[in-house]
Write a protein that holds these residues in place. Structure first.
Motif, mmCIF file in Angstrom:
data_model
loop_
_atom_site.group_PDB
_atom_site.id
_atom_site.type_symbol
_atom_site.label_atom_id
_atom_site.label_comp_id
_atom_site.label_asym_id
_atom_site.label_seq_id
_atom_site.Cartn_x
_atom_site.Cartn_y
_atom_site.Cartn_z
ATOM 1 N N HIS A 67 0.836 -1.196 0.000
ATOM 2 C CA HIS A 67 0.000 0.000 0.000
ATOM 3 C C HIS A 67 0.873 1.249 0.000
ATOM 4 N N TRP A 68 1.908 1.257 0.847
ATOM 5 C CA TRP A 68 2.829 2.390 0.903
ATOM 6 C C TRP A 68 3.563 2.549 -0.418
ATOM 7 N N GLU A 70 2.672 1.706 -3.402
ATOM 8 C CA GLU A 70 1.799 2.206 -4.473
ATOM 9 C C GLU A 70 1.499 3.692 -4.295
ATOM 10 N N ARG A 71 1.511 4.150 -3.044
ATOM 11 C CA ARG A 71 1.168 5.538 -2.759
ATOM 12 C C ARG A 71 2.310 6.493 -3.106
ATOM 13 N N ARG A 74 2.541 7.898 -6.788
ATOM 14 C CA ARG A 74 1.314 8.628 -7.103
ATOM 15 C C ARG A 74 1.319 10.008 -6.431
ATOM 16 N N GLU A 75 1.715 10.049 -5.167
ATOM 17 C CA GLU A 75 1.716 11.320 -4.448
ATOM 18 C C GLU A 75 2.796 12.254 -4.990
ATOM 19 N N ASP A 78 1.449 13.723 -8.232
ATOM 20 C CA ASP A 78 0.423 14.732 -7.968
ATOM 21 C C ASP A 78 1.061 16.054 -7.544
ATOM 22 N N GLN A 93 4.989 1.905 -11.554
ATOM 23 C CA GLN A 93 5.586 1.130 -10.470
ATOM 24 C C GLN A 93 5.892 -0.256 -11.011
#
Length: 310
Positions: A67-68, A70-71, A74-75, A78, A93
């Motif tokens: 989860h981390w 993948e984030r 993306r962050e 952004d 990724q």
């Protein structure tokens, strides 16, 4: 062939975030898309084949690590889209060994950008075992950006600390070995200077040979002067056709006596970018980047571009 992109490798560390910001600025300068790349490996025990709901599981059944992971890209993407409106930012990724993933990505990159803590230690998942092999084996330019690098660090400042306006970039510095003045290296430096409307400062270091303890320059000072004039003339000859190709780039030439790496590290203190070469050795085992590139990667204060050449 599809248009190349500027690729920034991120891992969530401060140094990789600085690299991503630099990559965004570079993509804007060159009018290229930016690609944010995150390579990751799942370090879960081999017997944990299936996720289970619990402290180590995020919503949806993914592990906290996944989860981390993948984030992160993306962050970062952004944030860069918000800070650089109009910039084409892609995200990818890839699961796999980071060094292998980054080397594969570098084949399609205009430039691959990595992060460094600077002044001695390469950090994050881009530390030693990853970053050095990538730099040593990539056949496209790799730029290393130190943690804490800011856009204003690359610009000239007026008295009082106010950043000047257009055309304010500090020099692009090129370290050039006249024994192998390859086109790829010189072209990269001129293009970087042209994109920034910056001056290109070319530094060539040479050392008078000492034969059996005899230093001809010490015995005959005129010998050192003559050698210095020959080196300066040779440097001018090498750069002459490039001045013609890039007439808008102001070029200064420096022939200096002593270790080239020392002079380049010093020059990096007031440079927007330091450019050095690395000889491609496809049969070599291990990380071989050359003594000059190795020294500036660890001690230069400006971003360092390592340009491979034959």
């Amino acid at each position: 062939m599809s248009r190349r992109t500027v690729i920034a490798a991120v891992d969530g560390s401060a140094e990789s975030l600085a690299a991503a910001e630099w990559a965004a600025r570079e993509a804007h300068l060159r009018g290229l898309p930016l690609h944010i790349l995150h390579a990751w490996q799942d370090w879960s025990p081999a017997f944990a084949h299936a996720p289970f709901v619990g402290a180590d599981t995020a919503p949806g059944g993914t592990t906290i690590t996944q989860h981390w992971a993948e984030r992160v890209p993306r962050e970062v993407a952004d944030r860069l889209r918000e800070g650089h409106p109009g910039l084409n930012v892609g995200v990818e990724q890839i699961f796999g060994r980071p060094a292998e993933v980054l080397l594969s990505a570098a084949e399609k990159a205009e430039v691959l950008v990595l992060g460094s803590r600077g002044l001695g230690v390469l950090g994050g998942f881009l530390a030693g075992s990853v970053s050095l092999p990538v730099i040593a084996h990539a056949e496209r330019p790799v730029v290393v950006v130190r943690a804490g690098e800011r856009a204003e660090d690359e610009l000239r400042s007026e008295a009082g600390g106010n950043v000047t306006g257009e055309g304010a970039y500090l020099d692009v510095v090129l370290g050039l070995d006249l024994s192998r003045p390859c086109d790829e290296l010189i072209a990269y430096a001129f293009e970087a200077a042209a994109a920034r409307s910056a001056r290109l400062r070319v530094v060539h270091g040479w050392t008078a040979p000492v034969v059996f303890g005899y230093d001809p320059a010490a015995a005959d000072p005129g010998h050192g002067v003559a050698r210095s004039l020959r080196e300066a003339s040779a440097l001018t000859d090498v750069l002459r056709p490039w001045r013609g190709k890039f007439p808008d780039v102001e070029v200064t030439e420096q022939c200096v006596v002593g270790r080239a790496a020392d002079h380049l590290v010093e020059a990096s203190q007031d440079a927007s970018l330091l450019v050095v070469g690395r000889r491609i050795r496809r049969g070599a085992i291990g990380a071989h980047i050359g003594p000059v590139a190795h020294a500036v990667l660890h001690h230069a204060t400006a971003p360092v571009a390592v340009v491979p050449h034959f």
